[in-house]
Design an enzyme around this catalytic site. Structure first.
Site, PDB file in Angstrom:
ATOM      1  N   ASN A  11      -4.927  32.116  -0.013  1.00 39.30           N
ATOM      2  CA  ASN A  11      -5.362  30.937  -0.763  1.00 39.30           C
ATOM      3  C   ASN A  11      -4.412  30.749  -1.943  1.00 39.30           C
ATOM      4  O   ASN A  11      -4.498  31.470  -2.930  1.00 39.30           O
ATOM      5  CB  ASN A  11      -6.810  31.166  -1.235  1.00 39.30           C
ATOM      6  N   TRP A  12      -3.537  29.787  -1.793  1.00 39.84           N
ATOM      7  CA  TRP A  12      -2.507  29.578  -2.832  1.00 39.84           C
ATOM      8  C   TRP A  12      -3.067  28.907  -4.084  1.00 39.84           C
ATOM      9  O   TRP A  12      -2.369  28.788  -5.089  1.00 39.84           O
ATOM     10  CB  TRP A  12      -1.376  28.713  -2.280  1.00 39.84           C
ATOM     11  N   LYS A  13      -4.288  28.395  -4.005  1.00 38.97           N
ATOM     12  CA  LYS A  13      -4.900  27.674  -5.137  1.00 38.97           C
ATOM     13  C   LYS A  13      -3.946  26.561  -5.597  1.00 38.97           C
ATOM     14  O   LYS A  13      -3.260  25.986  -4.758  1.00 38.97           O
ATOM     15  CB  LYS A  13      -5.295  28.666  -6.234  1.00 38.97           C
ATOM     16  N   HIS A  98     -15.637  27.937  -2.303  1.00 38.88           N
ATOM     17  CA  HIS A  98     -14.935  28.907  -3.142  1.00 38.88           C
ATOM     18  C   HIS A  98     -15.575  28.925  -4.534  1.00 38.88           C
ATOM     19  O   HIS A  98     -16.014  27.896  -5.036  1.00 38.88           O
ATOM     20  CB  HIS A  98     -13.442  28.541  -3.236  1.00 38.88           C
ATOM     21  N   GLU A 100     -14.373  29.003  -7.381  1.00 41.61           N
ATOM     22  CA  GLU A 100     -13.768  28.111  -8.381  1.00 41.61           C
ATOM     23  C   GLU A 100     -14.287  26.687  -8.221  1.00 41.61           C
ATOM     24  O   GLU A 100     -14.139  25.868  -9.132  1.00 41.61           O
ATOM     25  CB  GLU A 100     -12.235  28.197  -8.279  1.00 41.61           C
ATOM     26  N   GLU A 170     -16.648  37.073  -1.649  1.00 44.18           N
ATOM     27  CA  GLU A 170     -15.753  37.162  -2.806  1.00 44.18           C
ATOM     28  C   GLU A 170     -16.609  37.279  -4.069  1.00 44.18           C
ATOM     29  O   GLU A 170     -17.033  36.249  -4.622  1.00 44.18           O
ATOM     30  CB  GLU A 170     -14.893  35.902  -2.910  1.00 44.18           C
ATOM     31  N   GLY A 176      -9.279  37.243  -9.343  1.00 39.37           N
ATOM     32  CA  GLY A 176      -8.235  37.023 -10.345  1.00 39.37           C
ATOM     33  C   GLY A 176      -8.350  37.920 -11.564  1.00 39.37           C
ATOM     34  O   GLY A 176      -7.696  37.674 -12.577  1.00 39.37           O
ATOM     35  N   SER A 216      -9.017  40.215  -5.897  1.00 38.81           N
ATOM     36  CA  SER A 216      -8.013  41.180  -6.364  1.00 38.81           C
ATOM     37  C   SER A 216      -7.552  42.154  -5.272  1.00 38.81           C
ATOM     38  O   SER A 216      -7.319  43.323  -5.546  1.00 38.81           O
ATOM     39  CB  SER A 216      -8.522  41.936  -7.590  1.00 38.81           C
ATOM     40  N   GLY A 237      -5.778  35.763  -3.052  1.00 39.27           N
ATOM     41  CA  GLY A 237      -5.309  34.756  -3.999  1.00 39.27           C
ATOM     42  C   GLY A 237      -3.919  35.108  -4.499  1.00 39.27           C
ATOM     43  O   GLY A 237      -2.911  34.902  -3.818  1.00 39.27           O
TER      44      GLY A 237
HETATM   45  P1  13P Z   1      -7.337  36.958  -6.210  1.00 35.56           P
HETATM   46  O1  13P Z   1      -6.813  37.673  -4.982  1.00 35.56           O
HETATM   47  O2  13P Z   1      -6.240  36.376  -7.044  1.00 35.56           O
HETATM   48  O3  13P Z   1      -8.319  37.789  -6.970  1.00 35.56           O
HETATM   49  O4  13P Z   1      -8.150  35.673  -5.668  1.00 35.56           O
HETATM   50  C1  13P Z   1      -9.082  35.850  -4.661  1.00 35.56           C
HETATM   51  C2  13P Z   1      -9.509  34.519  -4.191  1.00 35.56           C
HETATM   52  O5  13P Z   1     -10.102  33.746  -4.932  1.00 35.56           O
HETATM   53  C3  13P Z   1      -9.182  34.133  -2.818  1.00 35.56           C
HETATM   54  O6  13P Z   1      -9.834  32.971  -2.438  1.00 35.56           O
END
Ligand code: 13P
Length: 256
Positions: A11-13, A98, A100, A170, A176, A216, A237
């Site tokens: 997931n590149w966000k 997600h 976020e 998650e 993150g 993470s 992420g």
């Molecule tokens: P991180 O791997 O940066 O913690 O993010 C996880 C995530 O939100 C994947 O969708």
């Protein structure tokens, strides 16, 4: 016993630009070439780069999808992206729910469920993200919250539809932050989700659905996190933005 094919998503966000998206796609394709035979590998770029990423992935065993979608297939929905548009560009998957979006943008279980249904209606595979916040965990409500989110997502779906869903557990406090669930925490949460699916459907269907872990995940902790019998891969992420790190995580998901 059902053998589930491992699944790793990147997931590149909201990172990068067009040139970087294409370069990263090419680097990931090269780095995971031999792994993609044994692991479903998906990348989720920002919407404006989907077409370029799709083009760069032609003939490569890596799939791509959207990070979100509109709950409707077409209509007057300014600024939104239909899941059919993702499919039209060659994408085969979409993330919904997600954290976020749930916590950052106030998406409720109902909104997430309607996006999930729209994704299925557009013939996409849907990755349903679930997970508790730190406060919910501290209050001893983690299992209840996750169970509510899973139930809301699967409510009313028949077995054929349910099979097209991948669940991403998650925990919000692990996203993150550099803090990960312990392998035992992840395994326990996944086992509870699988048990819930068994009670909603049956043991065979529960055994077929992939449940991946996100929060993470890094090359250094992926193998131990994926070792749990109910952990079928990961949603990555930050580490998915580095081709070598992402490939190392995909390698850790290969069946031994
Ligand atoms: P991180 O791997 O940066 O913690 O993010 C996880 C995530 O939100 C994947 O969708």
């Amino acid at each position: 016993m059902t053998t589930r094919r491992p699944f790793v998503g990147g997931n590149w966000k909201m990172h990068g630009d067009l040139a970087r998206a294409v370069e990263l796609t090419e680097d990931v394709s090269a780095a995971v070439a031999s792994i993609a035979e044994a692991v479903d590998i998906e990348i989720y770029p920002p919407f404006p780069y989907l077409q370029a990423v799709g083009h760069a992935l032609r003939g490569v065993g890596v799939a791509f999808g959207g990070q979100d979608c509109c709950p409707h297939l077409e209509g007057a929905y300014t600024g939104q992206t239909s899941p059919s548009m993702i499919a039209d560009l060659g994408g085969n998957s979409v993330l919904v729910g997600h954290s976020e979006r749930r916590h950052g943008l106030g998406e409720t279980d109902d909104i997430v469920a309607s996006k999930l249904r729209a994704g299925l209606a557009a013939d996409l595979q849907v990755v349903l993200c679930v997970g508790e916040t730190q406060a919910e965990r501290d209050a001893g409500q983690a299992a209840e919250v996750v169970s509510r989110q899973v139930r809301a997502g699967f409510e009313g779906l028949d077995a054929a539809q349910a099979r097209r869903i991948v669940i991403a557990y998650e925990p919000v406090w692990a996203i993150g932050t550099g803090v990960t669930a312990t392998p035992a925490d992840a395994q326990n949460a996944h086992a509870s989700i699988r048990e819930l699916l068994g009670s909603m459907y049956d043991a065979e269907l529960a055994a077929a659905i992939r449940i991946i872990y996100g929060g993470s995940v890094k090359p250094g902790n992926a193998a131990e996190l994926f070792a749990g019998p109910d952990v079928d891969g990961g949603l990555i992420g930050g580490a998915s933005l580095k081709a070598d790190d992402f490939a190392a995580i995909c390698r850790a998901a290969m069946p031994s």
